[in-house]
Scaffold this motif. Structure first.
Motif, short mmCIF file in Angstrom:
data_model
loop_
_atom_site.label_atom_id
_atom_site.label_comp_id
_atom_site.label_asym_id
_atom_site.label_seq_id
_atom_site.Cartn_x
_atom_site.Cartn_y
_atom_site.Cartn_z
N UNK A 160 -6.35 1.30 15.49
CA UNK A 160 -5.29 2.15 16.02
C UNK A 160 -4.87 3.20 15.00
N UNK A 161 -4.75 2.79 13.76
CA UNK A 161 -4.31 3.70 12.70
C UNK A 161 -5.32 4.84 12.52
N UNK A 162 -6.59 4.51 12.60
CA UNK A 162 -7.63 5.52 12.44
C UNK A 162 -7.68 6.46 13.65
N UNK A 163 -7.60 5.92 14.84
CA UNK A 163 -7.91 6.70 16.04
C UNK A 163 -6.71 7.44 16.63
N UNK A 164 -5.51 6.89 16.52
CA UNK A 164 -4.40 7.45 17.30
C UNK A 164 -3.14 7.77 16.51
N UNK A 165 -2.99 7.25 15.30
CA UNK A 165 -1.73 7.45 14.57
C UNK A 165 -1.53 8.92 14.22
N UNK A 166 -0.30 9.39 14.35
CA UNK A 166 0.09 10.72 13.89
C UNK A 166 1.28 10.66 12.93
#
Length: 378
Positions: A103-109
């Protein structure tokens, strides 16, 4: 527990505290409801405590939770209840690290954190561990995974009550990165592609609701220090982009926090008064009048050297209104923890500044002297 799709959870929040549920998550909820924000929040439970993990499981199971706002603001009585819907899911770092990393790699902003008094303590922790123990090491490992995946940086907005918290967290992450990875390109990515933002938070979230939810006062502030390229995670009247946090930190430390500590001093002078909570102190005319005198005669004239008197008076009024909140059981015994240290940080700088300006501070002097006597007698 398996998390659903989290493609819209662009805010990764480290910490499951009722404060964050009643502060950041509430702002994001209101911003989403108004159509200003698309991001939802992925909450991350970071501690090894089983009670914390159970809270995370409850948050995963419910996600939508009640927030009760009770008290008075700007002279208006407020008693409302709403359902907060900004939380997408909750992951337990110790048990679901691969999901968190993906999640941190793909979607976090955005990254938001409120990890408690020891949140920035690293000790001998390493970000190379399968699941690092400390929050800074966890964040370093996740950032390195994102960097290694060729993704862009993100915005880090820590909410710990630490002065210059964004800068301090960056320094810890840089130290861990240099020790554990020794990659000059990663070091450069951390500072050139990520934004590390200093923030100040202020809201009393007085109680948790079971299994998930919170009770908070009406007053709220999330002051975020501006910098080039900064995008905020939400829009809300109590989320303020400011040029500098200095005035906000000074007011909070030397009016609100100082007033709390002075009430503890007053409470310790009369241990059999029967007063337990801040609101009870404010309901006692003698106590309330003495606190008002301290602020009006010793504190505000001193702080006026640095800040506008009208702003100081407005903040004083808001502070006294918050203290008198009839719904808030803010225990003086809790505020009294580490009292001598708090006196040195909250009261002593005001006394020293007042002395240079020729302003008498007899009540603050007495509070400092009493705290020192207690320390020396132990």
């Amino acid at each position: 527990m398996t998390a659903p799709s989290l493609a819209d959870a662009g805010i990764v929040q480290f910490g499951t505290s009722r404060f964050l549920l009643g502060h950041v998550a509430a702002f994001v909820h209101a911003s989403r409801e108004a159509g200003h924000t698309r991001d939802r929040i992925l909450v991350v439970q970071t501690s090894p405590r089983e009670a914390g993990k159970q809270k995370a499981r409850d948050l995963h199971a419910h996600r939508h939770y009640p927030l009760v706002i009770r008290g008075r603001r700007d002279g208006q009585d407020i008693d409302t209840r709403e359902t907060i819907t900004s939380v997408a899911d909750c992951l337990i770092a110790d048990e679901q690290w691969p999901e968190l990393e993906q999640q941190f790699i793909e979607h976090a902003r955005f990254v938001v954190s409120n990890t408690g008094d020891n949140g920035y303590q690293v000790d001998d922790d390493s970000s190379l561990a399968a699941v690092p123990e400390s929050f800074p090491a966890k964040l370093t490992k996740l950032l390195h995974a994102r960097y290694s995946a060729g993704r862009d940086g993100l915005t880090v907005l820590p909410c710990e009550l630490v002065s210059r918290n964004g800068e301090q967290l960056l320094a810890l992450v840089q130290e861990l990165a240099q020790r554990d990875y020794a990659d000059a390109d990663f070091d450069a990515w951390l500072t050139s592609r990520c934004l590390w933002v200093n923030t100040l938070v202020d809201r009393i979230v007085s109680a948790a609701l079971e299994p998930v939810g919170a009770v908070a006062e009406p007053y709220a502030l999330w002051a975020i220090e501006d910098q080039p390229g900064l995008e905020l995670p939400c829009q809300h009247p109590d989320v303020q982009r400011v040029a500098s946090l200095a005035a906000y930190e000074m007011r909070k430390l030397h009016i609100l926090n100082l007033a709390h500590t002075y009430l503890v001093h007053r409470w310790q002078r009369e241990p059999h008064s029967g007063i337990r909570f801040v609101r009870e102190a404010m309901e006692t005319p003698e106590w309330a009048a003495e606190l008002r005198q301290v602020l009006d005669e010793e504190v505000l004239p001193t702080l006026a050297e640095h800040l506008e008197r009208s702003e100081l008076e407005a903040y004083r009024d808001a502070t006294l209104e918050r203290f008198a909140n009839p719904y808030l059981n803010h225990a003086l015994q809790d505020i009294a923890q580490h009292h001598p240290t708090k006196c040195q940080r909250r009261l002593q700088p005001v006394i020293e500044s007042a002395r240079r300006r020729g302003i008498a501070t007899p009540r603050l002097d007495d509070a400092i002297s009493s705290a020192q006597s207690t320390t020396h007698s132990r």
